[in-house]
Design an enzyme around this catalytic site. Structure first.
Site, PDB file in Angstrom:
ATOM      1  N   LEU A   1       0.811  -1.220   0.000  1.00  0.00           N
ATOM      2  CA  LEU A   1       0.000   0.000   0.000  1.00  0.00           C
ATOM      3  C   LEU A   1       0.843   1.268   0.000  1.00  0.00           C
ATOM      4  O   LEU A   1       0.319   2.356  -0.273  1.00  0.00           O
ATOM      5  CB  LEU A   1      -0.930   0.009   1.220  1.00  0.00           C
ATOM      6  CG  LEU A   1      -1.969  -1.111   1.310  1.00  0.00           C
ATOM      7  CD1 LEU A   1      -2.825  -0.934   2.554  1.00  0.00           C
ATOM      8  CD2 LEU A   1      -2.827  -1.159   0.064  1.00  0.00           C
TER       9      LEU A   1
ATOM     10  N   ARG B   1      -2.691   9.296   4.684  1.00  0.00           N
ATOM     11  CA  ARG B   1      -1.275   9.401   4.307  1.00  0.00           C
ATOM     12  C   ARG B   1      -0.914   8.423   3.196  1.00  0.00           C
ATOM     13  O   ARG B   1       0.011   8.675   2.422  1.00  0.00           O
ATOM     14  CB  ARG B   1      -0.383   9.169   5.534  1.00  0.00           C
ATOM     15  CG  ARG B   1      -0.484  10.287   6.564  1.00  0.00           C
ATOM     16  CD  ARG B   1       0.617  10.205   7.610  1.00  0.00           C
ATOM     17  NE  ARG B   1       0.487   9.055   8.485  1.00  0.00           N
ATOM     18  CZ  ARG B   1      -0.253   9.048   9.596  1.00  0.00           C
ATOM     19  NH1 ARG B   1      -0.951  10.127   9.945  1.00  0.00           N
ATOM     20  NH2 ARG B   1      -0.303   7.966  10.357  1.00  0.00           N
TER      21      ARG B   1
ATOM     22  N   GLY C   1      -4.120   1.315  22.188  1.00  0.00           N
ATOM     23  CA  GLY C   1      -5.012   0.725  23.173  1.00  0.00           C
ATOM     24  C   GLY C   1      -5.432  -0.666  22.763  1.00  0.00           C
ATOM     25  O   GLY C   1      -5.172  -1.106  21.640  1.00  0.00           O
ATOM     26  N   HIS C   2      -6.073  -1.366  23.679  1.00  0.00           N
ATOM     27  CA  HIS C   2      -6.641  -2.680  23.409  1.00  0.00           C
ATOM     28  C   HIS C   2      -8.025  -2.754  24.056  1.00  0.00           C
ATOM     29  O   HIS C   2      -8.439  -1.853  24.799  1.00  0.00           O
ATOM     30  CB  HIS C   2      -5.740  -3.794  23.929  1.00  0.00           C
ATOM     31  CG  HIS C   2      -4.638  -4.170  22.984  1.00  0.00           C
ATOM     32  ND1 HIS C   2      -4.885  -4.670  21.722  1.00  0.00           N
ATOM     33  CD2 HIS C   2      -3.284  -4.117  23.116  1.00  0.00           C
ATOM     34  CE1 HIS C   2      -3.739  -4.918  21.116  1.00  0.00           C
ATOM     35  NE2 HIS C   2      -2.751  -4.586  21.931  1.00  0.00           N
ATOM     36  N   ASP C   3      -8.709  -3.840  23.775  1.00  0.00           N
ATOM     37  CA  ASP C   3     -10.066  -4.066  24.265  1.00  0.00           C
ATOM     38  C   ASP C   3     -10.233  -3.659  25.725  1.00  0.00           C
ATOM     39  O   ASP C   3     -11.172  -2.944  26.084  1.00  0.00           O
ATOM     40  CB  ASP C   3     -10.411  -5.548  24.068  1.00  0.00           C
ATOM     41  CG  ASP C   3     -11.800  -5.915  24.555  1.00  0.00           C
ATOM     42  OD1 ASP C   3     -12.036  -5.883  25.786  1.00  0.00           O
ATOM     43  OD2 ASP C   3     -12.650  -6.256  23.719  1.00  0.00           O
ATOM     44  N   ILE C   4      -9.330  -4.119  26.589  1.00  0.00           N
ATOM     45  CA  ILE C   4      -9.451  -3.850  28.024  1.00  0.00           C
ATOM     46  C   ILE C   4      -9.506  -2.350  28.312  1.00  0.00           C
ATOM     47  O   ILE C   4     -10.220  -1.900  29.215  1.00  0.00           O
ATOM     48  CB  ILE C   4      -8.293  -4.533  28.795  1.00  0.00           C
ATOM     49  CG1 ILE C   4      -8.542  -4.473  30.304  1.00  0.00           C
ATOM     50  CG2 ILE C   4      -6.943  -3.923  28.432  1.00  0.00           C
ATOM     51  CD1 ILE C   4      -7.543  -5.305  31.102  1.00  0.00           C
TER      52      ILE C   4
ATOM     53  N   ASP D   1     -13.673  -5.577  21.336  1.00  0.00           N
ATOM     54  CA  ASP D   1     -13.263  -5.961  19.989  1.00  0.00           C
ATOM     55  C   ASP D   1     -14.421  -6.461  19.135  1.00  0.00           C
ATOM     56  O   ASP D   1     -14.587  -6.029  17.996  1.00  0.00           O
ATOM     57  CB  ASP D   1     -12.199  -7.057  20.047  1.00  0.00           C
ATOM     58  CG  ASP D   1     -10.809  -6.510  20.359  1.00  0.00           C
ATOM     59  OD1 ASP D   1     -10.642  -5.282  20.368  1.00  0.00           O
ATOM     60  OD2 ASP D   1      -9.893  -7.310  20.603  1.00  0.00           O
TER      61      ASP D   1
END
Length: 374
Positions: free
Chosen positions: A60, A90, A124-127, A155
């Site tokens: 890409l 971008r 970040g993550h799900d938690i 998620d």
């Protein structure tokens, strides 16, 4: 794949977790989903999240790769991506770039924090997402710390499922008006939306901002899991009075005065202690023989290795085996547009996808030589 979304073409810019789940949902229900992955990406043929796709490996960051994706966009109904805000801009593949070649395109954006806001550009993550949404605080037992419900709420429930719903809603609008649009799907927003009923309880004064003391969060004795004599567990959800009466009958407690005041929360801890001791007197199989398929609101707590073999799940074909991989079947079901069994994605289909775009052999060879595609 057969299903109600048959005839819809969707481009998926490869990501992890909630994005692939949204792609799985759309593919399961008949959409043609073309996953654009990295040229060197390896496909895990055992991963249900990747099922039902055609995959092409594209760089890409190259001008030719960008042009290739825009060629795919021209004939697509929708595209979705799961990068941080600004990344596709971008790359020259942002909403404005795509709408320039296809004004009716639905452009889905999956992030944890959303496209704007103070946290928008942070990792970040799900938690973390469900924590900020006010959801994580509610999960856990009394006196214990918040316990993440694996990554179902952020998620997949508040993320991938919400994006799939948004994509279908926007596709209906685009089909009716010819107008494309951008979907800002944030897992914080989605996780908050999943808590709507609990916010209603709170507004009505029947939910405390405290873990493990409420009707549905293991505070109540008639809505919890219990260990049996064999170390396995059962689930009880006898909320309504008639179901609760049946629970007391099946457990031999119908004449016990301590259990008569079902909704007296002050008694719940003591009653839970008594049920804990009672359920440990028999095995899970024995409790199933007593309560299964009754209006107690009962089910055994099955492990992932057990669930596919339970008679109810077998009868409904809730789980299927595809290419040797046991996995959940597509859901929900339709009476007219019946979905296919899952087809596992095993390899790149770069040549076939490029041929569909009208690229001749010389052009494909040049793209391969340049490392733009694999």
């Amino acid at each position: 794949m057969a299903g109600p979304l048959q005839g819809i073409r969707i481009i998926e810019l490869a990501g992890i977790g909630p994005g692939p789940f949204a792609g799985m949902m759309l593919a399961d229900h008949g959409a043609e989903v073309i996953r654009v992955d990295r040229p060197g990406a390896r496909i895990d043929a055992r991963d249900p999240l990747l099922r039902g796709r055609r995959v092409i490996g594209v760089d890409l960051k190259s001008a030719d790769g960008r042009a290739l994706v825009l060629d795919l966009v021209k004939s697509a109904d929708a595209l979705f991506e799961g990068f941080r805000p600004g990344v596709t801009e971008r790359l020259g593949l942002g909403p404005a770039d795509c709408h320039a070649v296809n004004p009716a395109l639905v452009y889905g954006r999956m992030t944890g924090w959303g496209q704007f806001g103070p946290y928008a550009n942070a990792a970040g993550h799900d938690i973390n997402y469900i924590a900020l949404a006010g959801a994580l605080h509610a999960y856990g037992r009394a006196g214990d710390k918040p316990t993440p419900p694996i990554n179902m709420v952020g998620d997949f429930g508040g993320g991938g499922m919400m994006l799939a719903f948004g994509m279908v809603a926007a596709l209906l609008h685009a089909k009716a008006t010819g107008q494309g649009q951008v979907i800002d799907c944030a897992m914080t927003d989605g996780a908050a939306a999943l808590m709507a009923m609990i916010w209603g309880f709170r507004a009505n004064g029947i939910w405390k901002d405290e873990r493990g003391v409420n009707l549905l969060d293991t505070g109540a004795h008639m809505y919890d899991t219990y260990e049996c004599s064999d170390g396995k567990f059962i689930s009880i959800g006898s909320l309504e009075p008639q179901f609760y009466a049946l629970l007391l009958e099946k457990t031999g407690l119908k004449d016990d005065a301590d259990f008569a005041q079902q909704m007296n929360a002050a008694n719940w801890p003591a009653l839970k202690g008594r049920l804990t001791a009672l359920f440990k007197m028999k095995s899970r199989v024995e409790w199933c023989e007593i309560m299964e398929m009754t209006d107690v609101c009962f089910a055994p707590v099955l492990s992932m290795s057990e669930a596919p073999h339970h008679p109810h799940n077998v009868a409904r074909q809730t789980f299927v085996e595809a290419d040797g991989v046991m996995q959940p079947a597509p859901a929900p079901r339709y009476s007219a547009t019946v979905t296919d069994s899952p087809r596992m994605t095993k390899s790149l289909e770069t040549d076939a996808i490029l041929a569909d775009l009208g690229y001749d052999d010389a052009r494909v060879a040049a793209l391969k030589a340049a490392g733009t595609v694999r």
